[in-house]
Design a protein around this motif. Sequence first.
Motif: not given
Length: 240
Positions: A23-25, A98-101, A104-105, A126-127
């Motif tokens: 996600h970050k990348r 969001f939505p929780d720790a 969130a990623p 995403t799942d």
Amino acid sequence: MNLHDLPLDQKREVDHLCGADEHKRFVKAWTRGRRVQGNADDSRTVQFGGKSGDDMAGGGVEVVVASTVDQLTAAQELVRARYTSRGYRVATDQTGPFPDAARAPHYVTFLAKEHGSVVGTLTLGTDSSAGLLVDDVNRDEVDAVRAQGRRVCELVRLAVATEADSKRVLSSLIQWAYALGQAVYHLTDVFIEVNPRHVVYYQRFFGFMAAGTEKLCTRVAAPSVLLRLETANLERRLRG
């Protein structure tokens, strides 16, 4: 424009963004000047509900991945304004991500702008082992799709400014959530919870199908219906 219209170097870049910290990348890759905007000169038109052309492709609507504090705050404020105006409950984001720790990623927020103003937002989830938010009251329905070996996701926190053209903004947001979902996650099915009075709109305009009965969405304290859309069907509409 859709995923198939992305430049080859960009396709290769996002294809390599799987694995740890994807996600970050992806956000870094996307936000390095890769904003997306409807193009009236593009010969490939987008079709939704029998309408096509620049209007459905987004026109002057620019979509970006919300990656800065200001962008995420703008998305949050729009959601809060639109949800509270409809009497929905809105959870605060001030105590954590969001939505929780755990989840969130795996969530990416898109922000739509027109003439420099924020006109819409949507978050793609995403799942993962933490599951989706729609699992809270629709676990059986979503698990039935997972059991078929399909890769599921959800669209949450969808809000459009009152003065904006909702169809045009929604088209742009969903189109680019689809592009990300296909390029990075190879998703097959999209779930969304909508108010019962909006079911027909999503069915006619985007091709969603009812996937469950009316239930109470505990996140917003309002009735909702679970809808499902296979990405293959969405792609056919995008390609016209």
